[in-house]
Design an enzyme around this catalytic site. Sequence first.
Site, PDB file in Angstrom:
ATOM      1  N   ASN A 124      -5.704   0.965  -8.650  1.00 38.50           N
ATOM      2  CA  ASN A 124      -5.067   2.145  -8.068  1.00 38.50           C
ATOM      3  C   ASN A 124      -4.666   3.081  -9.210  1.00 38.50           C
ATOM      4  OD1 ASN A 124      -3.613   4.026  -6.616  1.00 38.50           O
ATOM      5  ND2 ASN A 124      -1.910   2.655  -6.137  1.00 38.50           N
ATOM      6  N   TRP A 125      -5.412   4.175  -9.353  1.00 33.89           N
ATOM      7  CA  TRP A 125      -5.156   5.087 -10.474  1.00 33.89           C
ATOM      8  C   TRP A 125      -3.929   5.975 -10.232  1.00 33.89           C
ATOM      9  CZ3 TRP A 125     -10.663   7.321 -11.985  1.00 33.89           C
ATOM     10  CH2 TRP A 125     -11.511   6.259 -12.316  1.00 33.89           C
ATOM     11  N   LYS A 126      -3.453   6.018  -9.005  1.00 34.44           N
ATOM     12  CA  LYS A 126      -2.301   6.850  -8.638  1.00 34.44           C
ATOM     13  C   LYS A 126      -2.555   8.305  -9.075  1.00 34.44           C
ATOM     14  CE  LYS A 126       0.700   2.833  -8.659  1.00 34.44           C
ATOM     15  NZ  LYS A 126       2.066   2.310  -8.878  1.00 34.44           N
ATOM     16  N   HIS A 145       1.376   1.894   0.721  1.00 34.23           N
ATOM     17  CA  HIS A 145       1.930   1.613  -0.600  1.00 34.23           C
ATOM     18  C   HIS A 145       3.409   1.968  -0.611  1.00 34.23           C
ATOM     19  CE1 HIS A 145       2.586   1.764  -4.942  1.00 34.23           C
ATOM     20  NE2 HIS A 145       1.479   1.067  -5.070  1.00 34.23           N
ATOM     21  N   GLU A 159       5.203   3.435  -2.648  1.00 40.39           N
ATOM     22  CA  GLU A 159       5.503   4.805  -3.066  1.00 40.39           C
ATOM     23  C   GLU A 159       5.313   5.780  -1.910  1.00 40.39           C
ATOM     24  OE1 GLU A 159       4.184   3.654  -7.589  1.00 40.39           O
ATOM     25  OE2 GLU A 159       2.828   4.863  -6.349  1.00 40.39           O
ATOM     26  N   GLU A 213       3.049  -6.348  -2.996  1.00 43.96           N
ATOM     27  CA  GLU A 213       3.537  -5.699  -4.201  1.00 43.96           C
ATOM     28  C   GLU A 213       5.056  -5.660  -4.185  1.00 43.96           C
ATOM     29  OE1 GLU A 213       0.368  -2.809  -6.033  1.00 43.96           O
ATOM     30  OE2 GLU A 213       1.460  -1.812  -4.447  1.00 43.96           O
ATOM     31  N   GLY A 267       5.217  -0.905 -11.940  1.00 43.50           N
ATOM     32  CA  GLY A 267       5.421   0.029 -13.034  1.00 43.50           C
ATOM     33  C   GLY A 267       6.631  -0.270 -13.901  1.00 43.50           C
ATOM     34  N   SER A 281       2.652  -4.976 -11.918  1.00 41.36           N
ATOM     35  CA  SER A 281       2.560  -5.285 -13.351  1.00 41.36           C
ATOM     36  C   SER A 281       1.638  -6.471 -13.630  1.00 41.36           C
ATOM     37  CB  SER A 281       3.950  -5.523 -13.945  1.00 41.36           C
ATOM     38  OG  SER A 281       4.740  -4.361 -13.829  1.00 41.36           O
ATOM     39  N   GLY A 297      -2.224  -1.411 -11.118  1.00 40.89           N
ATOM     40  CA  GLY A 297      -1.776  -0.044 -11.351  1.00 40.89           C
ATOM     41  C   GLY A 297      -2.084   0.406 -12.758  1.00 40.89           C
ATOM     42  N   GLY A 298      -1.084   0.335 -13.643  1.00 43.51           N
ATOM     43  CA  GLY A 298      -1.235   0.864 -14.997  1.00 43.51           C
ATOM     44  C   GLY A 298      -2.417   0.307 -15.763  1.00 43.51           C
TER      45      GLY A 298
END
Length: 251
Positions: free
Chosen positions: A9-11, A96, A98, A168, A174, A214, A235-236
């Site tokens: 997921n590049w967000k 998600h 967010e 998640e 993050g 993470s 994610g990151g």
Amino acid sequence: MRRKIVAGNWKMNTTVAEGVQLAKELVEGLAEVPADVNLIIAPPFTHLAPVAEIISGSAIALSAQNCADEPKGAFTGEVSAAMLAGIGCTYTILGHSERRQYYGETSEKLVKKIRLALENGLSPIFCVGEKLEERNAGRHFEVVGAQVADVLFQLSELEASKVVIAYEPVWAIGTGVTATSAQAEEIHAFIRGIIAGQFGEEFAERVSILYGGSCKPSNAKELFACPDIDGGLIGGAALKAADFLAIAKSY
């Protein structure tokens, strides 16, 4: 046999040019990834068409990060499931934390989104997870159980069979903090258990449940070794080809 999935997921990161370059690096590194690991990438909406061209013919599948809860119409700024399918998406991330936290997405809306995604041939990656205060209060099973029941259990068995679940923990997204493998396995097993209670054991054994929060090359192997963890929603670490491929290779 449940599918092994590693989804990125590049967000809201990378320019289109950077996203295209990242996709090229992933395609170049595919030979190192085990053939039974399904790779999925979810770039921002603006990147989907050019990235679709880069990964065309490869084993990488394309996902959106969201879709609208209406099929079409006067909904400025929204992107429909049909539009996503039309440019090559085969997945979309839905629910998600967010989206829930910042945009007020409700379970009712998510049921609509999942059904629209399915009607257009998209496989939803449906996210659930508790906040830190809910975990500390010992309410994580209650919260995650309600998120699953309020959405997945509103679907038919056929609809639900096409959904991938991603657990998640919000406190680990993050933050650099990761659930221990024991914590992650415990709640993955819980999710599979309540799905079995609704749809049966055989059904539950076919559902892929991913861990997000993470997940990185240093801990992916330990997490993926757990019996109820079927991969990761990354994610990151998905923003660096070497890290994302290393996670996939950890299988």
